[in-house]
Design a protein around this motif. Structure first.
Motif, PDB file in Angstrom:
ATOM      1  N   GLY A  59       0.762  -1.239   0.000  1.00  0.00           N
ATOM      2  CA  GLY A  59       0.000   0.000   0.000  1.00  0.00           C
ATOM      3  C   GLY A  59       0.794   1.290   0.000  1.00  0.00           C
ATOM      4  N   ASP A  60       0.117   2.360  -0.418  1.00  0.00           N
ATOM      5  CA  ASP A  60       0.680   3.711  -0.516  1.00  0.00           C
ATOM      6  C   ASP A  60       1.934   3.740  -1.385  1.00  0.00           C
ATOM      7  OD1 ASP A  60      -1.387   4.602   1.004  1.00  0.00           O
ATOM      8  OD2 ASP A  60      -0.210   5.135   2.762  1.00  0.00           O
ATOM      9  N   LEU A  61       1.791   3.200  -2.591  1.00  0.00           N
ATOM     10  CA  LEU A  61       2.876   3.293  -3.558  1.00  0.00           C
ATOM     11  C   LEU A  61       3.100   4.745  -3.953  1.00  0.00           C
ATOM     12  CD1 LEU A  61       1.506   0.374  -3.918  1.00  0.00           C
ATOM     13  CD2 LEU A  61       2.587   0.389  -6.164  1.00  0.00           C
ATOM     14  N   TYR A  62       1.991   5.470  -4.055  1.00  0.00           N
ATOM     15  CA  TYR A  62       2.049   6.870  -4.468  1.00  0.00           C
ATOM     16  C   TYR A  62       1.611   7.758  -3.309  1.00  0.00           C
ATOM     17  CZ  TYR A  62       2.041   4.310  -8.875  1.00  0.00           C
ATOM     18  OH  TYR A  62       2.329   3.424  -9.876  1.00  0.00           O
ATOM     19  N   ASP A  63       1.894   9.040  -3.451  1.00  0.00           N
ATOM     20  CA  ASP A  63       1.644   9.939  -2.326  1.00  0.00           C
ATOM     21  C   ASP A  63       0.230  10.501  -2.317  1.00  0.00           C
ATOM     22  OD1 ASP A  63       3.088  11.198  -0.017  1.00  0.00           O
ATOM     23  OD2 ASP A  63       2.336  13.022  -0.989  1.00  0.00           O
ATOM     24  N   GLY A  64      -0.481  10.364  -3.418  1.00  0.00           N
ATOM     25  CA  GLY A  64      -1.831  10.909  -3.459  1.00  0.00           C
ATOM     26  C   GLY A  64      -2.682  10.184  -4.468  1.00  0.00           C
ATOM     27  N   GLU A  65      -3.996  10.389  -4.343  1.00  0.00           N
ATOM     28  CA  GLU A  65      -4.925   9.707  -5.257  1.00  0.00           C
ATOM     29  C   GLU A  65      -4.774  10.210  -6.687  1.00  0.00           C
ATOM     30  OE1 GLU A  65      -8.974  12.234  -4.594  1.00  0.00           O
ATOM     31  OE2 GLU A  65      -8.328  10.949  -2.944  1.00  0.00           O
ATOM     32  N   ASP A  66      -4.261  11.438  -6.871  1.00  0.00           N
ATOM     33  CA  ASP A  66      -4.015  11.971  -8.212  1.00  0.00           C
ATOM     34  C   ASP A  66      -2.551  11.719  -8.587  1.00  0.00           C
ATOM     35  OD1 ASP A  66      -3.075  13.660  -6.277  1.00  0.00           O
ATOM     36  OD2 ASP A  66      -3.513  15.504  -7.392  1.00  0.00           O
TER      37      ASP A  66
END
Length: 408
Positions: A59-66
């Motif tokens: 989880g949380d590969l990226y810092d935000g949903e966009d």
């Protein structure tokens, strides 16, 4: 012997904006912006070098949903590197990169298996040595998941190993993270899995050892509260033992250090003590962002105190720094003890009112006091508004300055 090896990592936060740090020197800020990518590249290299059976990203590969195209493209490149070595990757999405967001999707190669958000599902795989494994997981469909998703994990099938992937909060833990997808250790043990690959908490934590229930922590510290080396875990499971190895991959390390200057009077001696502390934090091939707290300041001369409070001491260490390879950047200097006011002031109504005024100084009061600075045509380009911790430090330093002036 039924043996498997794999990498467990989580909370990559690729392309993190490093909010509130844009006032750092350009070279250091750029190094920080690249640090999450560099750390993940090192994790992938570990997977290839050690010839692991698979990789888990909880989880949380990226810092935000966009999530940015840049972050997705860099992720794809690393997944292709693993595909070349026939190493499967299993991914769940967490609260920061939940599947309900809106983004332009960059397709990942076929060796990557992403768990959906509708229900806990099972991915089956067979290792090169013939071990059969069931990997269970579920992604977040929205940012705020308060349901006990752990209750939906059900052991199924006659295979060699059962592994659960869960991005959530362990109840009764000291973590300040949001209590999403809560669970207890007892609930996970009841599932009788062979390993639990957790994510969400940014500190490495072993909740249980037989079987392992582990948070690997995030792969790169992003502010002064995320101290120490970060990275991934190398896990080996066999029919008669389990083994965990923590591998450090972070490119920049945050450290907080207390430096005693007990009995020191002169500025030059303070400078020497800090210089020695910086030398001790040197790490070959990595960067260190160091926050120092001076303790035992009662003997300091007023001249030395003035140079600390004014920022002259900090500026002397920050001048002309190169951020290409190993470095130690002194980020801030705090000091613990306030100068005691003269005895005749301690019981006075004036000092009592002064204390009350400082204690009642709110965020709104600070914003009002500093608005001209942050609206200034030139100054606002170089400074960011202080966060809550920085506001507390400003007030603490103000108290020390006032106490020092009263003492003088």
């Amino acid at each position: 012997m039924k043996e498997i090896s794999f990498i467990h990592c989580a909370d990559l936060h690729l392309d993190s904006p490093f909010s509130g740090l844009s006032s750092l020197p350009e070279g250091l800020f750029n190094r920080l912006r690249e640090s999450t990518f560099r750390s993940f590249e090192r994790i992938v290299e570990e997977a290839v070098t050690r010839e692991v059976d698979f990789v888990l990203i909880s989880g949380d590969l990226y810092d935000g949903e966009d999530r940015s195209i840049k972050a997705q493209a860099r992720m794809k490149k690393q997944m292709e590197r693993l595909a070349e070595e026939e190493i499967p990757v299993f991914i769940i999405h967490g609260n920061h990169d939940h599947l309900g967001g809106s983004w332009t999707c960059v397709e990942l190669p076929e060796n990557v298996m992403v768990f959906g958000s509708d229900e806990v599902s099972i991915k089956e795989m067979k290792t090169k040595r013939g071990m059969m494994i069931h990997i269970y997981g579920i992604s977040y469909g929205e940012r705020h998941v308060m349901e006990r998703t752990c209750t939906h994990f059900i052991k199924n099938g006659d295979v060699d190993y059962h592994i659960g992937m869960l991005h959530g909060h362990c109840e009764n833990s000291p973590s300040s993270h949001q209590p999403y997808s809560p669970f207890t250790v007892g609930e996970l043990l009841e599932k009788e899995f062979d390993y639990w690959a957790l994510g969400h908490i940014h500190q490495h934590q072993i909740l249980w050892e037989d079987p392992y229930i582990i948070y690997p922590g995030n792969i790169q510290g992003r502010h002064r509260k995320e101290t120490g080396a970060k990275g991934c875990l190398i896990i080996e499971l066999s029919s008669d033992h389990s083994k965990m190895e923590k591998v450090e991959t972070s490119d920049v390390i945050w450290e907080n250090k207390k430096v005693s200057i007990e009995g020191i009077v002169h500025f030059n001696d303070v400078f020497y003590c800090i210089e020695k502390a910086i030398t001790e934090e040197y790490i070959n091939g990595k960067g260190v962002i160091l926050n120092i707290e001076l303790i035992g300041t009662a003997s300091l001369s007023q001249e030395a105190k003035d140079k600390i409070v004014s920022g002259e001491l900090l500026e002397a260490f920050q001048d002309s720094m190169d951020f290409d390879d190993s470095f130690v950047w002194l980020n801030r200097i705090d000091w613990a003890e306030a100068v005691p006011p003269r005895t005749e002031f301690q019981g006075s109504s004036f000092f009592h009112e002064l204390e009350n005024a400082m204690d009642g100084f709110s965020k709104e009061d600070m914003d009002e006091s500093m608005k001209d600075l942050y609206r200034h045509l030139h100054a606002r380009k170089f400074i960011a508004a202080p966060d809550e911790d920085e506001q507390v430090k400003v007030l603490q330093n103000a108290k020390k300055i006032l106490a020092g002036l009263l003492h003088r």
